[in-house]
Design a protein around this motif. Structure first.
Motif, PDB file in Angstrom:
ATOM      1  N   SER A 142     -10.157 -12.752  39.260  1.00 49.92           N
ATOM      2  CA  SER A 142      -8.164 -13.111  39.776  1.00 49.92           C
ATOM      3  C   SER A 142      -7.758 -13.801  38.605  1.00 49.92           C
ATOM      4  O   SER A 142      -8.424 -14.051  37.356  1.00 49.92           O
ATOM      5  N   GLU A 143      -6.574 -13.909  38.138  1.00 52.69           N
ATOM      6  CA  GLU A 143      -5.834 -14.615  37.381  1.00 52.69           C
ATOM      7  C   GLU A 143      -6.215 -15.910  36.317  1.00 52.69           C
ATOM      8  O   GLU A 143      -6.538 -15.566  35.412  1.00 52.69           O
ATOM      9  N   ALA A 144      -6.661 -16.623  37.357  1.00 55.22           N
ATOM     10  CA  ALA A 144      -7.426 -18.077  36.943  1.00 55.22           C
ATOM     11  C   ALA A 144      -8.598 -17.620  35.339  1.00 55.22           C
ATOM     12  O   ALA A 144      -8.713 -17.978  34.542  1.00 55.22           O
ATOM     13  N   ALA A 145      -9.643 -16.585  36.593  1.00 55.58           N
ATOM     14  CA  ALA A 145     -10.224 -16.861  36.017  1.00 55.58           C
ATOM     15  C   ALA A 145     -10.217 -15.392  35.296  1.00 55.58           C
ATOM     16  O   ALA A 145     -11.376 -15.584  34.245  1.00 55.58           O
ATOM     17  N   THR A 146      -9.069 -14.395  34.906  1.00 59.02           N
ATOM     18  CA  THR A 146      -9.077 -13.769  33.581  1.00 59.02           C
ATOM     19  C   THR A 146      -8.647 -14.708  32.595  1.00 59.02           C
ATOM     20  O   THR A 146      -9.755 -14.155  32.390  1.00 59.02           O
TER      21      THR A 146
END
Length: 161
Positions: A142-146
């Protein structure tokens, strides 16, 4: 990286390329209609191009830009096996529909090679790359995990100086 790929290139040519890249980057903040979706391998985030300090700075910038509403950055972790390993690096350019068909631009795929570049425009080629992009995206974080991964790797680069 420019000099590594092109050892005979003049300083002026390198500076011109850097200036063009900087102008493209500034457009992300200036033009909310310009959207960018980046799917990047974890390997690209870990290569120490320019050394730890350079990589750390670049990754922090990437994390900052990834928070813009028109930018999506998602990493494909080492643990994922995905079609991108076979497809390789490509850029899919898609343009918004215009009021009249003759003003609209069809999608284009840009494939950068070592000795030449390709611009693919045939609908069957575009469809295959669009499908590859979707499938690669299914393996991405996900964008946050990235963003968390990017900042973690930036810290690792700092520690390895």
């Amino acid at each position: 990286m420019i000099w590594i790929a092109n050892p005979g290139m003049s300083t002026l040519e390198v500076e011109q390329r850097i200036e063009i890249a900087a102008r493209r980057q500034s457009r992300l903040r200036e033009d909310p209609n310009l959207g960018v979706e980046i799917l990047v391998s974890e390997a690209a985030l870990r290569h120490r191009v320019g050394g730890g300090a350079v990589m750390s700075e670049q990754l922090r910038y990437l994390a900052e830009v990834s928070e813009l509403p028109n930018v999506s950055v998602r990493a494909i972790p080492f643990s994922a096996t995905h079609v991108g390993l076979d497809v390789g690096l490509f850029v899919l350019l898609e343009f918004p529909e215009q009021r009249s068909a003759w003003m609209s631009e069809p999608p284009v795929v840009y494939v950068q090679g070592h000795t030449s570049d390709q611009y693919l425009e045939r609908p069957d080629e575009i469809a295959r790359y669009q499908d590859a992009g979707i499938r690669i995206g299914q393996s991405a974080l996900s964008e946050a995990a990235t963003r968390d991964l990017v900042l973690k790797i930036a810290k690792e680069h700092d520690e390895q100086r």
